[in-house]
Design a protein around this motif. Sequence first.
Motif, PDB file in Angstrom:
ATOM      1  N   UNK A 253      -0.997  -7.850  -0.561  1.00 54.50           N
ATOM      2  CA  UNK A 253      -0.668  -6.614   0.152  1.00 54.50           C
ATOM      3  C   UNK A 253      -1.397  -6.554   1.487  1.00 54.50           C
ATOM      4  N   UNK A 254      -2.660  -7.004   1.509  1.00 57.95           N
ATOM      5  CA  UNK A 254      -3.435  -7.012   2.746  1.00 57.95           C
ATOM      6  C   UNK A 254      -2.809  -7.905   3.811  1.00 57.95           C
ATOM      7  N   UNK A 255      -2.383  -9.105   3.426  1.00 57.68           N
ATOM      8  CA  UNK A 255      -1.749 -10.026   4.376  1.00 57.68           C
ATOM      9  C   UNK A 255      -0.412  -9.465   4.872  1.00 57.68           C
ATOM     10  N   UNK A 256       0.331  -8.835   3.960  1.00 56.72           N
ATOM     11  CA  UNK A 256       1.609  -8.238   4.353  1.00 56.72           C
ATOM     12  C   UNK A 256       1.380  -7.081   5.325  1.00 56.72           C
ATOM     13  N   UNK A 257       0.357  -6.271   5.045  1.00 59.93           N
ATOM     14  CA  UNK A 257       0.015  -5.176   5.954  1.00 59.93           C
ATOM     15  C   UNK A 257      -0.396  -5.688   7.322  1.00 59.93           C
TER      16      UNK A 257
ATOM     17  N   UNK B 273      14.194 -10.670   9.499  1.00 57.75           N
ATOM     18  CA  UNK B 273      12.974 -11.461   9.474  1.00 57.75           C
ATOM     19  C   UNK B 273      11.887 -10.762   8.652  1.00 57.75           C
ATOM     20  N   UNK B 274      11.799  -9.457   8.777  1.00 62.40           N
ATOM     21  CA  UNK B 274      10.819  -8.703   7.990  1.00 62.40           C
ATOM     22  C   UNK B 274      11.108  -8.832   6.496  1.00 62.40           C
ATOM     23  N   UNK B 275      12.393  -8.785   6.135  1.00 58.06           N
ATOM     24  CA  UNK B 275      12.777  -8.918   4.730  1.00 58.06           C
ATOM     25  C   UNK B 275      12.426 -10.307   4.215  1.00 58.06           C
ATOM     26  N   UNK B 276      12.687 -11.331   5.014  1.00 57.40           N
ATOM     27  CA  UNK B 276      12.363 -12.703   4.613  1.00 57.40           C
ATOM     28  C   UNK B 276      10.865 -12.862   4.390  1.00 57.40           C
ATOM     29  N   UNK B 277      10.058 -12.285   5.271  1.00 61.94           N
ATOM     30  CA  UNK B 277       8.611 -12.408   5.126  1.00 61.94           C
ATOM     31  C   UNK B 277       8.127 -11.707   3.862  1.00 61.94           C
ATOM     32  N   UNK B 278       8.596 -10.494   3.625  1.00 60.47           N
ATOM     33  CA  UNK B 278       8.178  -9.742   2.432  1.00 60.47           C
ATOM     34  C   UNK B 278       8.593 -10.498   1.169  1.00 60.47           C
ATOM     35  N   UNK B 279       9.801 -11.043   1.161  1.00 64.35           N
ATOM     36  CA  UNK B 279      10.251 -11.827   0.014  1.00 64.35           C
ATOM     37  C   UNK B 279       9.379 -13.060  -0.174  1.00 64.35           C
TER      38      UNK B 279
END
Length: 305
Positions: free
Chosen positions: A24-28, A51-57
């Motif tokens: 969660x920290x890295x995603x934030x 791109x945001x969706x790909x990264x979160x996935x």
Amino acid sequence: MWQQLNVHFGFQALWSPGFIIATIGLTGLYFWAIGKGRYRFAESEPVPLYKQILFVLGMFLFYLGYGGPLYIIGHLMFSIHMIQMIVSLLFVPPLLLLGIPKWLLKAIVMKIPFKRVLKVFAHPITAIVLFNVMFSFYHIPVIFDFLMAHKMGHDAFQTVLFIAAILMWWTIIAPVPEWNRVSELQRVGLIFLDGLLLTPACALIIFAGSPVYETFTNPVAWATALSLCLPGTQTVSPDLIEQFMLLPLLEDQRLGGVVMKVVQEVLYGSFLVYVFIQWVRREKAEEKQKQMELEKSILEKFAHE
């Protein structure tokens, strides 16, 4: 099976709360960098939603493969171990590379220490050979059994293998086009080479006449490898192996090899299409640029006359 996992291992072992926090920290940090912090980076621009969706996935699968239940279950059965390898090495790196905008990738790369050394391993041929050699080396029975019984060695090897996977996928995806040193046709050849080099390891696993990994055939070795994944001093009884082996050992081993090879072929085929689409787009852009330059030169000629 899920109920048995909860009974014998518990929440902390199955879900790794510390890994959840780190993910969660890295995603934030990613969303800060593409949001409020974007103006701190050169050449920054808004990041498309896809791109945001790909990264979160990618981050979700990263957690699932290295910190979530899939990591523990991968120590129970070899076929699940191979699924964990597929998720961690064949899905996570491309999703992250496609999800991070190139201006942020440039900033990250420039902060990496020992860039000159890394540049040697980032050479297209070197990167692909390195990943496949490491993957095959990891699945040599004596090496695999040793690493599964020694946590520090296992974690270190997994870390280096993940980095090798990122370098390999960097070559195929070319997320920073101006840093790309190979043409689309060469990238097609590299994808075929990649699939070819992975074949021997899968063949060894699929066509073996008997189970080759002591980790999954010896209850004591199985319990030892599994205990190393659990928090604190928690241990596992070798007697539990019968409860979690849902398939005969040889069928489980062959299934793991088949799943790895099939998924790899499908995924690499998908990226062949991706490279081809990039190729067509680049050709069209160059053709349009040449047409604009030609029209400009003609107008300038008439203007001087």
